[in-house]
Structure formats: C-alpha cells, structure tokens
Write an enzyme that holds these catalytic residues in place. Structure first.
Site, mmCIF file in Angstrom:
data_model
loop_
_atom_site.group_PDB
_atom_site.id
_atom_site.type_symbol
_atom_site.label_atom_id
_atom_site.label_comp_id
_atom_site.label_asym_id
_atom_site.label_seq_id
_atom_site.Cartn_x
_atom_site.Cartn_y
_atom_site.Cartn_z
ATOM 1 N N ARG A 1 51.094 -21.420 -22.609
ATOM 2 C CA ARG A 1 51.854 -21.220 -21.356
ATOM 3 C C ARG A 1 52.780 -22.407 -21.071
ATOM 4 O O ARG A 1 53.850 -22.213 -20.500
ATOM 5 C CB ARG A 1 50.899 -20.994 -20.186
ATOM 6 C CG ARG A 1 50.396 -19.564 -20.137
ATOM 7 C CD ARG A 1 49.475 -19.348 -18.964
ATOM 8 N NE ARG A 1 49.225 -17.924 -18.763
ATOM 9 C CZ ARG A 1 48.182 -17.445 -18.107
ATOM 10 N NH1 ARG A 1 47.285 -18.253 -17.576
ATOM 11 N NH2 ARG A 1 48.031 -16.145 -17.955
ATOM 12 N N LYS B 1 37.752 -11.159 -15.226
ATOM 13 C CA LYS B 1 38.328 -10.906 -13.897
ATOM 14 C C LYS B 1 38.146 -9.424 -13.531
ATOM 15 O O LYS B 1 39.112 -8.649 -13.480
ATOM 16 C CB LYS B 1 39.801 -11.281 -13.883
ATOM 17 C CG LYS B 1 40.030 -12.779 -14.013
ATOM 18 C CD LYS B 1 41.501 -13.109 -14.026
ATOM 19 C CE LYS B 1 41.724 -14.603 -14.139
ATOM 20 N NZ LYS B 1 43.125 -14.956 -14.359
ATOM 21 N N GLY C 1 46.076 -15.521 -20.327
ATOM 22 C CA GLY C 1 45.857 -16.904 -20.741
ATOM 23 C C GLY C 1 44.753 -17.038 -21.781
ATOM 24 O O GLY C 1 44.946 -17.659 -22.833
ATOM 25 N N GLY D 1 46.949 -9.861 -16.355
ATOM 26 C CA GLY D 1 46.975 -8.979 -15.184
ATOM 27 C C GLY D 1 48.390 -8.493 -14.926
ATOM 28 O O GLY D 1 48.610 -7.322 -14.592
HETATM 29 N N1 LIG Z 1 30.549 -10.782 -21.443
HETATM 30 C C1 LIG Z 1 31.152 -11.769 -20.787
HETATM 31 N N2 LIG Z 1 30.514 -12.421 -19.796
HETATM 32 C C2 LIG Z 1 31.118 -13.423 -19.124
HETATM 33 N N3 LIG Z 1 32.362 -13.839 -19.375
HETATM 34 C C3 LIG Z 1 33.038 -13.219 -20.347
HETATM 35 C C4 LIG Z 1 32.480 -12.157 -21.092
HETATM 36 N N4 LIG Z 1 33.388 -11.744 -21.994
HETATM 37 C C5 LIG Z 1 34.470 -12.521 -21.829
HETATM 38 N N5 LIG Z 1 34.272 -13.411 -20.845
HETATM 39 C C6 LIG Z 1 35.180 -14.479 -20.383
HETATM 40 O O1 LIG Z 1 36.374 -13.918 -19.884
HETATM 41 C C7 LIG Z 1 37.314 -14.977 -19.800
HETATM 42 C C8 LIG Z 1 38.707 -14.446 -19.852
HETATM 43 O O2 LIG Z 1 38.884 -13.462 -18.856
HETATM 44 P P1 LIG Z 1 40.294 -13.156 -18.224
HETATM 45 O O3 LIG Z 1 40.755 -14.326 -17.435
HETATM 46 O O4 LIG Z 1 40.147 -11.856 -17.514
HETATM 47 O O5 LIG Z 1 41.240 -12.991 -19.496
HETATM 48 P P2 LIG Z 1 42.777 -13.375 -19.662
HETATM 49 O O6 LIG Z 1 42.934 -14.822 -19.272
HETATM 50 O O7 LIG Z 1 43.085 -13.140 -21.081
HETATM 51 O O8 LIG Z 1 43.511 -12.488 -18.727
HETATM 52 C C9 LIG Z 1 37.012 -15.881 -20.976
HETATM 53 O O9 LIG Z 1 36.920 -17.195 -20.496
HETATM 54 C C10 LIG Z 1 35.674 -15.373 -21.499
HETATM 55 O O10 LIG Z 1 34.737 -16.388 -21.746
HETATM 56 O O1 LIG Z 2 45.644 -16.424 -15.852
HETATM 57 C C1 LIG Z 2 46.290 -15.662 -15.142
HETATM 58 O O2 LIG Z 2 46.173 -14.325 -15.202
HETATM 59 P P1 LIG Z 2 45.561 -13.519 -16.461
HETATM 60 O O3 LIG Z 2 44.176 -14.035 -16.725
HETATM 61 O O4 LIG Z 2 45.556 -12.098 -15.984
HETATM 62 O O5 LIG Z 2 46.499 -13.723 -17.602
HETATM 63 C C2 LIG Z 2 47.337 -16.132 -14.196
HETATM 64 O O6 LIG Z 2 47.483 -17.524 -14.236
HETATM 65 C C3 LIG Z 2 47.010 -15.647 -12.796
HETATM 66 O O7 LIG Z 2 45.792 -16.217 -12.392
HETATM 67 P P2 LIG Z 2 44.874 -15.464 -11.283
HETATM 68 O O8 LIG Z 2 44.336 -14.203 -11.925
HETATM 69 O O9 LIG Z 2 43.814 -16.455 -10.952
HETATM 70 O O10 LIG Z 2 45.781 -15.148 -10.126
#
Ligand SMILES: Nc1ncnc2c1ncn2[C@@H]1O[C@H](COP(=O)(O)OP(=O)(O)O)[C@@H](O)[C@H]1O
Ligand SMILES: O=C(OP(=O)(O)O)[C@H](O)COP(=O)(O)O
Length: 597
Positions: A232, A394, A550, A573
């Site tokens: 990023r 998330k 991320g 997201g």
């Molecule tokens: N089964 C699980 N239990 C808890 N955390 C998890 C699990 N699977 C994945 N994760 C966690 O989810 C996090 C990423 O989630 P998220 O922020 O939604 O993804 P991104 O950043 O790609 O949008 C990672 O740090 C990972 O460790």
């Molecule tokens: O990591 C982010 O989103 P993403 O995990 O959906 O890629 C952005 O920085 C937004 O963060 P937020 O979901 O805490 O608002």
C-alpha cells in the site's frame, strides 16, 4: 472520451452558453438517502425541459435552463440527452421519508456519457429553499412517479437508487418513443460521473500549494511493529511524487488498524514514515498528531516538495463518525484535497469524505483512478463463470456484501474467519472459533437465499483447528461440523482445499478478498497459499483474477504470486462494494469533471 460525448464537451466549451454551476457534494453524519432519477428529456426544441422537471423541482428547472441550452442542438443531441437528477436527502430517519428534516439536492446533465454536473448552491438559504421545495408532499409525488429500488441499507448511510420507469415517465412527460439510443438504463453513477483527477488540472497549479492527500497506508505490522508488507505504501508513491515534483507541499494522512482508545503506539504511523522516507529518498516527518496547533505550524513550515505525514486519523473517534468539526479541522490551511485511499474509499469518514465539504478542490489520486478504472471494467462485464472468494476476519463489514455477490456471481466461496458464523447458523459446534453472534441470523438467511437463487455458496468441508491462537499451537484437522470445545478453526483443511480448487476450476473471473486462514502463522497458511496458487494457474489459463485487501495482498506477496494475478488491488472491502454496484462515499465526494464555459 469518445463518440458524441466528446462533441458535447466541445460544444459546451465553444458555445459559452453553459453556465458553470460548481459541483458540490452534500453530506451528513446522519443517515442519508441518495436517489437518482434517470429521465429522458423531450426534443431539444421543446426546452425548457419537461413538465416533469418543473413538477419535481421548479427552481431547479430554471436553474438548469442555461446549462441545458448548451446541449440544445437539435441535430446533435435531439431528445436523447438524458437528465439525471440526484437528490441527496439528508435526515436522521433513514427510510422514513416523511420524517426527513433536512435535504439538499444535486443534479447532473449528461449528454451521451459526458456529464456536466450541476447542483444547487451550498448556502443555508438554498438548502432551506430546497428543503421546502422537497417537502413531504413533493416526496410523495416523487414516489408515485418513480420506482424506488433499495440499493443499500447501512446504519449510518442509506442509499436508495430510484430508476424512473420509462413508461411512467413517458406518460407524465409525454415523451416520444425510445429509438434505442437512450442511456436511460445506465446508472448515472457510472461513466457519466468521471471524477477530476490530479492530472486534470495544470500541474503548475500545485506549485507552492498545500495538498492534503488521504492515502491508505494501513499496512500489516508484526509484533515488533515492523512492516510485513509495504504494497500500500508503494502504491501511494506515484501520487505523492507527482505532487512533490509539481512543487506542492504534501500533507499525507492515513489510518492504521482500528484503534479504539485514542493514541496507541502499536497503531502509530511511525514505521510508515520511515518506509516512506526510504522509498521517496527524502525525509518524511511524522507529525505528532493529525490536527491541532503543532500540526498547523508544521504545515506552515513546509517547503515546496516536502512531505509531512500526519499521525493516525483514527486516534480520534470523530474520524469514523465523519464528524463535521473534525473534518473542518483537517481541512484547515489546505488548498487541495486528494483522495488516493482506494482501500478506504468505501468508508464515509472525516478524512475520506467529510473533509471534502470544506475544501474548494477535491481530486482523485492516481492510485484511486487506476483502481476504479480496472475494477469497474471487471465488475461491469465479468466473464462468466464469475466466482467470489471471501475470507478474512472483518466479518461484520463483509458478510453484508454476500447477498449482493449472489446477484452477480455464479459461486461464492467462503473461508477464513467468516465461516464459523455460518456453521453456527447451521447448528454446528465451532469451539472457540471467531463468531459474530449478531450475524448468525443473517448467515442463516444468506444460506437460504443462495438456495433460492441457485447460487453455490460454498463452505469448507474441513478446517485446521488449534488449541490456542499462536504460531506454536497444537493442531488437528476436523470436519467442519465437529470442532471440539476449546479449539478454534484457524485455516481451511486439506479436503476443503481440494473442494475449493474444484469449484474454481472453470472460473473465468475470480475476485478474492480475505485470507483463508491465519496465514501470518506458518501452520495456518496452507489454505491461503493453495488458493493463491490456484488463482495463479487460472490467470495463466486466461482467467481474470483479482486479489484485494491489505492482508490478502500481503499473503499473495508472501507466496511470491502477486505478479501472477491479473490485478492486485489495495482495497478488499472497497472492491467488494464496487462489485456490489455501490458508489463509494469517498469517490462520491470528489469533483466531477467540469465543463468550462
Ligand atoms: N479462521 C480465522 N480466524 C481468525 N482470523 C482469521 C481467520 N482466517 C483469517 N483470519 C485473519 O484475517 C485477517 C485478514 O482479514 P481482512 O482484514 O478481512 O482481510 P483483508 O485485509 O485482505 O481485507 C488476517 O490477519 C488473518 O489472520
Ligand atoms: O484494510 C482495509 O480494508 P480491507 O481489509 O477491506 O482491505 C482498509 O484500510 C480499510 O480499513 P477498515 O476496514 O478498518 O476501515
């Protein structure tokens, strides 16, 4: 830009008839409804425009007449010019229209894809005038003339897109028959709303000016607060470098993580300032705060080409509340606002959206522009079968997206922390796995909806469970229906990997957000890496593969497969919301491309 739209632009420029009505975006921290109407206007010869417009809003009709006259060439545009009226109704009652307290209005006129945006003025008086023009009575009239389609329902921002029924409008406005060239079906939020980018204005304009750049520098950190993936940060460089080269004083803002208790060392942007300094080859100072006197004096002391990084904007709860006073403070002494944080553009926060109300120029950064260009293409015309993979942690942000995904995807694969809420909804034991209790009912409904729609909603058949959340945890492979008490699922299992590979085998477009497991710990990374490898293979076979988010991007980088994807997006997201067809609030806040008189 090509085709008739281009000519429309030139005509508007040459004619001198178009009055420039400065675009303005209305926003509130209260829930908002955004209603868009697509109206087909009668022939240009019949301007001033249709009685329907007068019916909707008499002052607006007058307001538009000069703008519309720019498009009034019967030969070129005839009656096919479409008028989109956007109503931003501000209030605190969500969908209960009758209780709306305040409202404001914007509108845009588009001629074959080119859009000149016109809105009512920002002053309190015109707000009040608009409010009274759109009293409950008018709104009821509107409701009877258009069909409202609920596009999204969010606790803090409600958006309704209303597509005018052509038949209804034809009757009301006595329109001629459609000759098949109308853009009445096309949502006005798409091509017609091209946003001003930093390259749309002369770079000399930036010399000596203070430019606030909202980037998404939310990078993953390890326990030693070291950056584990700088994608990023690197993605944000082109905008920063473009502006510094032009002689701007760049004030960079971002969030990092989700701090809830004010300033905390582990959420400080300090490591980011260090990495920026290395990558830019110039010192990037970290301000001690993002607002306040000290920050003001640091901004005042900037020289042309300098970059100052503000401390985490989420150290203030007002950021996520899109607080007006906080937005104002962020905007102080700023000449331009640039949004480059694609990854956070789906959040209506003070630094991504609220600030836009208090600056005169709101521009898209180069990363935002690139992401929107690529993803809009994929989203609007996905080659089928189209598969979405949603994982990560998330849950509450992303579970709501699944319903919309079922409208556009042939299959939706779920992994990561997302799955256990679904398992609980099926009555399965999930041990101490991540579950969002208040989403269990929603998960149940989604599973039923998938059946009704005939969309495959695929949950893993097995998982890797651990006795603690740690890299050295004891592990066992369990069937998805029997995770023992005290154990938590931290990855998908070996059979689930095969199951997912099979489901992906015929995919022509794949969008992936959210790791399949806690890939940061080696023993729980297999599912994520296996999906990354499968995606890479699909790319080599000609499929379009997009990885966003991320952590997902960090995982794909860690697997060494980032360059094997068609597109690596900085937003997880945000890309999912684009896929849903939503207008991202940060993007909506930016200026539309202007038509000059
Ligand atoms: N089964 C699980 N239990 C808890 N955390 C998890 C699990 N699977 C994945 N994760 C966690 O989810 C996090 C990423 O989630 P998220 O922020 O939604 O993804 P991104 O950043 O790609 O949008 C990672 O740090 C990972 O460790
Ligand atoms: O990591 C982010 O989103 P993403 O995990 O959906 O890629 C952005 O920085 C937004 O963060 P937020 O979901 O805490 O608002």
């Amino acid at each position: 830009m090509c085709g008739p739209g281009r000519h429309a632009h030139q005509r508007a420029n040459r004619s001198g008839n178009a009055s420039i009505i400065q675009p303005h975006h209305y926003r509130t921290s209260s829930p908002a409804l955004l209603i868009k109407f697509h109206l087909v206007l009668p022939p240009a010869s019949k301007f001033p425009p249709s009685p329907l417009l007068h019916h909707l809003h008499p002052p607006l009709a007058t307001h538009y007449s000069s703008l519309l006259s720019a498009f009034a060439s019967p030969r070129k545009y005839r009656w096919r010019t479409s008028l989109s009226v956007a109503l931003c109704i501000l209030g605190n009652s969500g969908l209960a229209v009758s209780k709306m307290e305040t409202l404001a209005m914007g509108a845009s006129v588009s001629a074959s894809g080119l859009c000149a945006r016109a809105t009512a003025q920002t002053s309190q008086t015109s707000r009040a005038a608009l409010a009274s023009a759109f009293s409950g009575k008018s709104l009821r009239a509107l409701k009877s003339n258009v069909s409202l389609t609920l596009a999204s329902q969010r606790p803090r921002q409600l958006r309704v897109v209303a597509e005018a029924q052509k038949e209804t409008l034809s009757k009301t406005a006595q329109l001629p028959e459609d000759d098949g060239t109308s853009d009445v079906q096309r949502p006005a939020t798409k091509g017609s709303d091209r946003k001003m980018s930093i390259k749309d204005i002369d770079s000399k304009e930036y010399k000596g000016k203070t430019v606030f750049v909202r980037a998404d520098l939310n990078v993953p950190l390890n326990d030693q607060l070291e950056i584990t993936d700088d994608t990023r940060i690197r993605a944000s460089l082109p905008t920063i470098q473009y502006l510094t080269k032009a002689g701007a004083k760049v004030v960079l803002a971002s969030h990092l993580g989700r701090p809830k208790k004010g300033p905390e060392e582990r959420f400080s942007l300090k490591p980011v300032a260090g990495r920026l300094t290395e990558l830019l080859g110039q010192t990037v100072e970290l301000a001690p705060d993002c607002i306040g006197d000290e920050v003001k004096s640091k901004i005042a002391g900037l020289k042309e080409g300098d970059v100052l990084l503000l401390e985490n904007v989420r150290f203030y709860k007002e950021e996520e509340k899109n607080d007006i006073e906080f937005s104002k403070k962020l905007s102080e002494n700023i000449d331009f606002f640039v949004l480059d944080a694609f990854g956070t553009a789906h959040r209506a926060h003070a630094s991504t959206a609220g600030i836009a109300d208090y600056v005169t120029s709101r521009l898209a950064g180069l990363l935002l522009e690139k992401e929107l260009e690529y993803l809009s293409g994929v989203v609007q015309k996905p080659t089928k079968p189209f598969v979405a993979i949603v994982g990560g942690s998330k849950i509450s942000s992303k579970i709501t997206v699944i319903e919309s995904l079922m409208n556009v995807c042939d299959k939706v694969i779920l992994g990561g922390g997302m799955i256990f809420t679904f398992f609980r909804a099926e009555g399965k034991s999930v041990g101490s796995s991540l579950v969002e209790e208040d989403k269990i009912e929603l998960a149940k409904n989604l599973a039923e909806l998938a059946k009704k729609k005939g969309v495959e909603l695929i949950l893993p058949v097995d998982v890797i469970a651990a006795d603690k959340f740690a890299p050295d945890a004891n592990v066992q492979t369990c069937s998805a229906s029997s995770i023992p008490d005290g154990w938590m699922g931290l990855d998908i299992g070996p059979d689930a990997i095969k199951q997912f590979q099979e489901a992906l085998s015929d995919a022509k477009t794949v969008l992936w957000n959210g790791p399949m497991g806690v890939f940061e710990f080696e023993q729980f990374a297999k599912g994520t890496f296996a999906v990354a490898e499968t995606m890479a293979e699909l790319t080599s076979k000609g499929a379009i593969t997009v990885v966003g988010g991320g952590d997902s991007v960090a995982a794909v980088e860690k697997a060494g497969l980032a360059d094997k994807m068609s597109h690596v997006s900085t937003g997880g997201g945000a890309s999912l919301e684009l896929l849903e067809g939503k207008v991202l609030p940060g993007v909506a806040a930016l200026d539309d491309v202007r038509i000059h008189a």
